[in-house]
Design a protein around this motif. Structure first.
Motif, PDB file in Angstrom:
ATOM      1  N   ASP A 254     -61.108   9.908  19.761  1.00 54.00           N
ATOM      2  CA  ASP A 254     -61.386   8.494  20.011  1.00 54.00           C
ATOM      3  C   ASP A 254     -60.641   7.575  19.041  1.00 54.00           C
ATOM      4  OD1 ASP A 254     -63.178   9.750  18.197  1.00 54.00           O
ATOM      5  OD2 ASP A 254     -64.413   7.966  18.167  1.00 54.00           O
ATOM      6  N   ASP A 255     -59.955   8.130  18.054  1.00 51.65           N
ATOM      7  CA  ASP A 255     -59.125   7.322  17.163  1.00 51.65           C
ATOM      8  C   ASP A 255     -57.708   7.142  17.703  1.00 51.65           C
ATOM      9  OD1 ASP A 255     -61.112   6.944  15.224  1.00 51.65           O
ATOM     10  OD2 ASP A 255     -60.600   8.814  14.190  1.00 51.65           O
ATOM     11  N   ILE A 256     -57.365   7.885  18.751  1.00 50.13           N
ATOM     12  CA  ILE A 256     -55.988   7.939  19.219  1.00 50.13           C
ATOM     13  C   ILE A 256     -55.749   6.975  20.373  1.00 50.13           C
ATOM     14  CG2 ILE A 256     -54.170   9.416  20.166  1.00 50.13           C
ATOM     15  CD1 ILE A 256     -55.010  10.152  17.313  1.00 50.13           C
TER      16      ILE A 256
ATOM     17  N   VAL B 113     -61.596  18.791  19.375  1.00 52.68           N
ATOM     18  CA  VAL B 113     -62.125  18.507  20.717  1.00 52.68           C
ATOM     19  C   VAL B 113     -63.498  19.147  20.887  1.00 52.68           C
ATOM     20  CG1 VAL B 113     -61.771  18.948  23.181  1.00 52.68           C
ATOM     21  CG2 VAL B 113     -59.858  18.181  21.764  1.00 52.68           C
ATOM     22  N   GLN B 114     -63.607  20.439  20.547  1.00 54.83           N
ATOM     23  CA  GLN B 114     -64.833  21.256  20.577  1.00 54.83           C
ATOM     24  C   GLN B 114     -65.288  21.605  21.989  1.00 54.83           C
ATOM     25  OE1 GLN B 114     -64.313  21.894  17.858  1.00 54.83           O
ATOM     26  NE2 GLN B 114     -64.332  20.214  16.421  1.00 54.83           N
ATOM     27  N   SER B 115     -65.290  20.641  22.911  1.00 57.56           N
ATOM     28  CA  SER B 115     -65.649  20.916  24.304  1.00 57.56           C
ATOM     29  C   SER B 115     -65.138  19.768  25.167  1.00 57.56           C
ATOM     30  CB  SER B 115     -67.165  21.046  24.463  1.00 57.56           C
ATOM     31  OG  SER B 115     -67.536  21.184  25.832  1.00 57.56           O
TER      32      SER B 115
ATOM     33  N   ALA C  30     -60.853  13.024  25.075  1.00 59.17           N
ATOM     34  CA  ALA C  30     -60.217  14.212  24.499  1.00 59.17           C
ATOM     35  C   ALA C  30     -58.924  14.556  25.223  1.00 59.17           C
ATOM     36  CB  ALA C  30     -61.186  15.392  24.549  1.00 59.17           C
ATOM     37  N   SER C  31     -58.995  14.654  26.538  1.00 60.94           N
ATOM     38  CA  SER C  31     -57.782  14.991  27.280  1.00 60.94           C
ATOM     39  C   SER C  31     -56.770  13.848  27.228  1.00 60.94           C
ATOM     40  CB  SER C  31     -58.131  15.333  28.732  1.00 60.94           C
ATOM     41  OG  SER C  31     -58.861  14.287  29.346  1.00 60.94           O
ATOM     42  N   GLY C  32     -57.261  12.601  27.254  1.00 59.12           N
ATOM     43  CA  GLY C  32     -56.358  11.458  27.174  1.00 59.12           C
ATOM     44  C   GLY C  32     -55.619  11.385  25.851  1.00 59.12           C
ATOM     45  N   ALA C  33     -56.292  11.757  24.759  1.00 66.41           N
ATOM     46  CA  ALA C  33     -55.655  11.719  23.442  1.00 66.41           C
ATOM     47  C   ALA C  33     -54.499  12.701  23.353  1.00 66.41           C
ATOM     48  CB  ALA C  33     -56.685  12.006  22.358  1.00 66.41           C
TER      49      ALA C  33
ATOM     50  N   LEU D 151     -50.634  11.473  22.589  1.00 67.22           N
ATOM     51  CA  LEU D 151     -49.828  12.002  21.490  1.00 67.22           C
ATOM     52  C   LEU D 151     -48.516  12.587  22.001  1.00 67.22           C
ATOM     53  CD1 LEU D 151     -52.673  13.765  19.484  1.00 67.22           C
ATOM     54  CD2 LEU D 151     -51.295  11.853  18.639  1.00 67.22           C
ATOM     55  N   PHE D 152     -48.601  13.363  23.064  1.00 70.18           N
ATOM     56  CA  PHE D 152     -47.409  14.000  23.624  1.00 70.18           C
ATOM     57  C   PHE D 152     -46.417  12.952  24.120  1.00 70.18           C
ATOM     58  CE2 PHE D 152     -44.990  16.123  26.982  1.00 70.18           C
ATOM     59  CZ  PHE D 152     -44.578  17.280  26.318  1.00 70.18           C
TER      60      PHE D 152
END
Length: 384
Positions: free
Chosen positions: A98-100, A120-122, A140-143, A147-148
């Motif tokens: 959530d920081d990304i 991510v953990q889950s 999580a998946s969006g971050a 980044l990529f």
């Protein structure tokens, strides 16, 4: 000779229910004082790496992504000024999803970060809520994608198995989601409910039930099978990588590379016998490193010199974590004899295998590796 630098960022926006790492919820002023203290320690300890090339830098925590890209860039500039950093050094930032966002990703890339490790953990919201994670599954998946797309292509994510509300179906879905993302590395940890954490308090009240040994084993085997099918190599007990992109920094810990730990709770090793641990005390750390006259102050760290038996125990514990195992030629002749004698029951049980002077854990041995290593530790009745 190569060395590594670990930078501890002891700040979090909130505490996760399972976490036992040293961190604080702090304001802007405390962070500013800390960054000043951190850079002072980095300069004061540069002589420890004199003549050595820094092959990796790792920002851990806590939550390093609580710092701005500018603050990270300032730390990196200080390290580059006072240390000899390799041109293609691995530079990792631990981050919360959530920081990304796009600006943050581009900012830390410009600051010198070329690898990000995200907790991510889950990918299931009910599981994340149960462990008090700040992010949700979509974040999580969006971050990872953010980044990529920003140009950081070496991305690691953490998963935990044995979590509250998690079953085999949920774990399988978590793995499937992870491998479809552009990640190069995955760390998978069995949940440990440590004393002093919120989860431990819930467990003592009967509100959380720990997974059984059979559940942990089934989840571990599922992880290994699915990740192998997706092209990940299992190179360390809890770590898997694509395209041979092992964590260079963490591999250094397991193979005895020297490292300098900066910040409270950080650890250091000279590659020989001396270990240093900075105290888990942000207030004491800040006070010491921001004082002009520190000579008379109590030092916020402790050092120890390892004896022969402690060095033996560390080599057994760290080398066996890795897929290449322990080269017994690293041990003295007496230690080799002792180790091979102690290892025989586990070799016969198919939990260890001997190949070309190397002893390594098998797939069968990894789930019980702690018990195996405990039996291989040096017996104090003998002298080394």
């Amino acid at each position: 000779m190569a060395t590594s630098i670990y930078v501890h960022i002891p700040f979090c926006a909130s505490r996760c229910a399972y976490c036992s790492f040293y961190s604080n919820v702090a304001g802007t002023q405390t962070k500013a004082i800390y960054l000043q203290a951190l850079e002072t320690e980095a300069v004061a300890r540069a002589a420890e790496a004199q003549g050595e090339t820094v092959r990796s830098i790792y920002f851990g925590g806590g939550t390093p992504s609580q710092l701005t890209p500018h603050q990270i860039g300032s730390i990196m500039a200080c390290i580059h000024k006072h240390y000899q950093v390799a041109d293609k050094a691995e530079v990792t930032l631990e981050a919360n999803p959530d920081d990304i966002d796009s600006n943050y990703a581009k900012g830390v890339l410009s600051a010198g970060i070329n690898r990000v490790s995200m907790g991510v953990q889950s990918f299931h919201n009910e599981v994340l809520t149960a462990i008090n994670r700040r992010h949700n599954a979509a974040q999580a998946s969006g971050a990872v994608e953010t980044l990529f797309n920003a140009g950081i292509e070496n991305i690691s994510i953490d998963l935990i198995y044995g979590l509250p509300h998690q079953n085999m179906r949920i774990l399988e879905e978590d793995i499937a989601k992870a491998v479809e993302l552009p990640v190069t590395h995955l760390s998978a940890y069995a949940l440990s409910i440590d004393e002093g954490t919120p989860l431990y308090a819930l467990k003592t009240k009967g509100l959380v039930t720990e997974a059984s040994e059979d559940d942990f084993l089934n989840m571990f085997n599922l992880l290994c099978d699915r990740l192998q099918d997706a092209g990940f190599r299992h190179y360390e007990i809890s770590n898997f990588c694509r395209n041979d992109l092992e964590s260079l920094h963490n591999t250094g810990y397991w193979t005895g590379i020297p490292y300098i730990g900066l910040g409270p709770a950080a650890h250091s090793y000279d590659g020989k016998r001396t270990r240093r641990s900075n105290d888990c005390n942000l207030t004491l750390y800040n006070r010491y490193w921001t004082m002009r006259n520190r000579e008379t102050e109590e030092k916020p760290w402790h050092s120890e010199t390892l004896d022969d038996t402690e060095l033996y125990d560390e080599k057994v514990m760290t080398r066996l974590r890795c897929s290449q195992g322990l080269d017994i030629e690293e041990l003295s002749p007496k230690a080799q004899q002792y180790f091979m004698h102690a290892a025989q029951p586990f070799i016969h049980a198919g939990q260890l295998v001997a190949e070309n002077n190397r002893i390594r854990l098998t797939r069968k041995g990894i789930p019980v590796s702690d018990a195996i290593m405990a039996e291989l530790m040096w017996d104090p009745k003998f002298t080394l």
